[in-house]
Structures are given as structure tokens and as C-alpha cells.
Design an enzyme around this catalytic site. Sequence first.
Site, PDB file in Angstrom:
ATOM      1  N   ILE A  88      51.104 -16.751  20.834  1.00 29.07           N
ATOM      2  CA  ILE A  88      50.127 -17.751  21.274  1.00 29.07           C
ATOM      3  C   ILE A  88      49.785 -18.590  20.045  1.00 29.07           C
ATOM      4  CG2 ILE A  88      49.139 -16.718  23.360  1.00 29.07           C
ATOM      5  CD1 ILE A  88      47.109 -15.316  21.632  1.00 29.07           C
ATOM      6  N   ASP A 203      47.855 -30.831  17.251  1.00 26.67           N
ATOM      7  CA  ASP A 203      48.068 -32.099  16.537  1.00 26.67           C
ATOM      8  C   ASP A 203      48.985 -32.965  17.375  1.00 26.67           C
ATOM      9  OD1 ASP A 203      47.231 -31.195  13.607  1.00 26.67           O
ATOM     10  OD2 ASP A 203      48.510 -29.659  14.465  1.00 26.67           O
TER      11      ASP A 203
HETATM   12  O1  LIG Z   1      48.619 -21.550  15.052  1.00 28.63           O
HETATM   13  P1  LIG Z   1      49.819 -20.742  14.653  1.00 28.63           P
HETATM   14  O2  LIG Z   1      50.074 -19.644  15.611  1.00 28.63           O
HETATM   15  O3  LIG Z   1      49.739 -20.248  13.225  1.00 28.63           O
HETATM   16  O4  LIG Z   1      51.089 -21.722  14.751  1.00 28.63           O
HETATM   17  C1  LIG Z   1      51.261 -22.945  14.062  1.00 28.63           C
HETATM   18  O5  LIG Z   1      50.295 -23.184  13.049  1.00 28.63           O
HETATM   19  C2  LIG Z   1      50.838 -22.933  11.743  1.00 28.63           C
HETATM   20  C3  LIG Z   1      50.835 -24.212  10.955  1.00 28.63           C
HETATM   21  O6  LIG Z   1      49.564 -24.738  10.847  1.00 28.63           O
HETATM   22  C4  LIG Z   1      52.243 -22.393  11.985  1.00 28.63           C
HETATM   23  O7  LIG Z   1      52.203 -20.977  12.012  1.00 28.63           O
HETATM   24  C5  LIG Z   1      52.582 -22.995  13.321  1.00 28.63           C
HETATM   25  O8  LIG Z   1      53.604 -22.391  14.054  1.00 28.63           O
HETATM   26  O1  LIG Z   2      53.835 -26.274  13.116  1.00 28.80           O
HETATM   27  C1  LIG Z   2      52.918 -26.989  13.486  1.00 28.80           C
HETATM   28  C2  LIG Z   2      51.754 -26.464  14.092  1.00 28.80           C
HETATM   29  C3  LIG Z   2      50.765 -27.298  14.472  1.00 28.80           C
HETATM   30  N1  LIG Z   2      50.913 -28.625  14.274  1.00 28.80           N
HETATM   31  C4  LIG Z   2      52.020 -29.129  13.705  1.00 28.80           C
HETATM   32  O2  LIG Z   2      52.116 -30.333  13.527  1.00 28.80           O
HETATM   33  N2  LIG Z   2      52.995 -28.313  13.341  1.00 28.80           N
END
Ligand SMILES: O=P(O)(O)O[C@H]1O[C@H](CO)[C@@H](O)[C@H]1O
Ligand SMILES: O=c1cc[nH]c(=O)[nH]1
Length: 233
Positions: A88, A203
Site C-alpha cells: 500500500i 504527487d
Molecule cells: O509511500 P511509499 O509506500 O514509501 O511509496 C512511494 O514513496 C516513496 C518515495 O517517496 C517510495 O517508496 C515510493 O514507492
Molecule cells: O515514487 C514516487 C512516489 C510518490 N511520488 C512520486 O512522484 N514518485
Amino acid sequence: MSVHIEAKPGEIAESILLPGDPLRAKYIAETFLEDVVCYNQVRGMLGYTGTYKGNRVSVQGTGMGMPSASIYIHELINDYGAKNLIRIGTCGAIQKDVKIRDVIIAQAAATDSAIIRNDFPGYDFPQIGDFGLIKKAYEAGTDKGLNIRVGNVLSSDRFYSKKNMLTELAAHGVLAVEMEAAGLYYLAAQFGVSALTLLTVSDHILTGEQTSSEERQTTFNDMIEVALATVAK
Ligand SMILES: O=P(O)(O)O[C@H]1O[C@H](CO)[C@@H](O)[C@H]1O
Ligand SMILES: O=c1cc[nH]c(=O)[nH]1
């Protein structure tokens, strides 16, 4: 006890939710689960087991990126007998019609990582989610009235990646970018267990819109409820 997880045998459920952020694991355990026990604090990568509507479920932080997540996933499967693993996570949308806070089911995951390529020289081994879990999650999402998106995502080794490759992948229908799904799907295929990735758009790469770091830790309840409903079905 495994190298990175201090749980005793039997302390981790067969169904497990996998957020990258260990504080999201804590939030889920405290907000959604009953009879919760914290089984892991090694490296601050928090893990909890509790019950959801009478079903035993665990939630384990995995860190960012495939090298970190693969360690936890490998140990959860091989040392603790995990059978249904649901990531998740958060992601960045790369399609105009995918909106911030939308929930995505990663039916498949493309990747720029060499983790899989190195094991299959000359082949493009596809990284796919488990059909049974995809179906349950889709039904749980539509039952909640969500406009849940299902499709391909990119699992990248880089958070700060070059935009031109994302544009090319978007032109081929890829919905969003994150950093772990392909690694999870690869390990699930390797060890014969079921895996799924659910993502909330935190994002928007095209518009620059973003959610706050607090929101990323705590308020993606739609995705969490879909994941819990999937393991409870
Ligand atoms: O919110 P999580 O689960 O960490 O997933 C996303 O957020 C992180 C980057 O900010 C990376 O791990 C990406 O896969
Ligand atoms: O890997 C990621 C996770 C959240 N937002 C991003 O742009 N990239």
C-alpha cells in the site's frame, strides 16, 4: 527471528500489508486493527499484527526502493510464511486523467531496475499482480464507490527520474510511478505466493500538485480500507 525482523515464529499473519513508510504501518495498526502487537522495531521498520473484522492481519514497513523492500518481503515469505502480500504505497501520476488521491491497482509493473533483468538475461520477465487479489480489491473499491484505476505502473530505482522516459511510458498507458511493486511481484513469482500493489496518488508529475508529508503518513484511508477489505474477503 530473521536478519531484519525480530518477530517470533507465528507472530506474523499470512496476510500482510506493506507500506513503504513505517509510520504508515503504525497509523494503520492504531487506527484500523484490534488486539495489536508490535512485533518489529529493528531499524525502526515497524511491524504489527492484529485483527480486522476478525481476520488476522499484519502490517510491515518496507522502506523506500526495491533493495530495501525486497529484504523484508524475502524474509516475510521465507522466514515467516507470508502468503498474501499487499503493498500500500504512494505514487506520482503521469496521466492527465489520473488525479491526486486517486487509488490505483497495479495490475502490472514495468521497471528500470536491474534486479530482475540480471536474473533473466535476454528476457523481459513480466511483473504482474495476483488476479484473485486484483479482483477482490477492485470489487472492494467499487463497493466503496471509488473510481479505482487498474493498469500498468513503473517501479523505478529513482525518485528523481528523467522526465522524458516518463513521457514515453505515459504514451504507452503507464498510469503512475513508484518504487517497489515490480520487486514485490518478482519475489511473489519466485516463491509462489500472492501479491498485489495498491497505490494512492500523492504527487502529480504533470501538474506539480503534491500532498503533504503528514498526509502521506496518515490520510490515505480509502486505499487502506480497500486493502483490509481484500484480505478480509
Ligand atoms: O509511500 P511509499 O509506500 O514509501 O511509496 C512511494 O514513496 C516513496 C518515495 O517517496 C517510495 O517508496 C515510493 O514507492
Ligand atoms: O515514487 C514516487 C512516489 C510518490 N511520488 C512520486 O512522484 N514518485
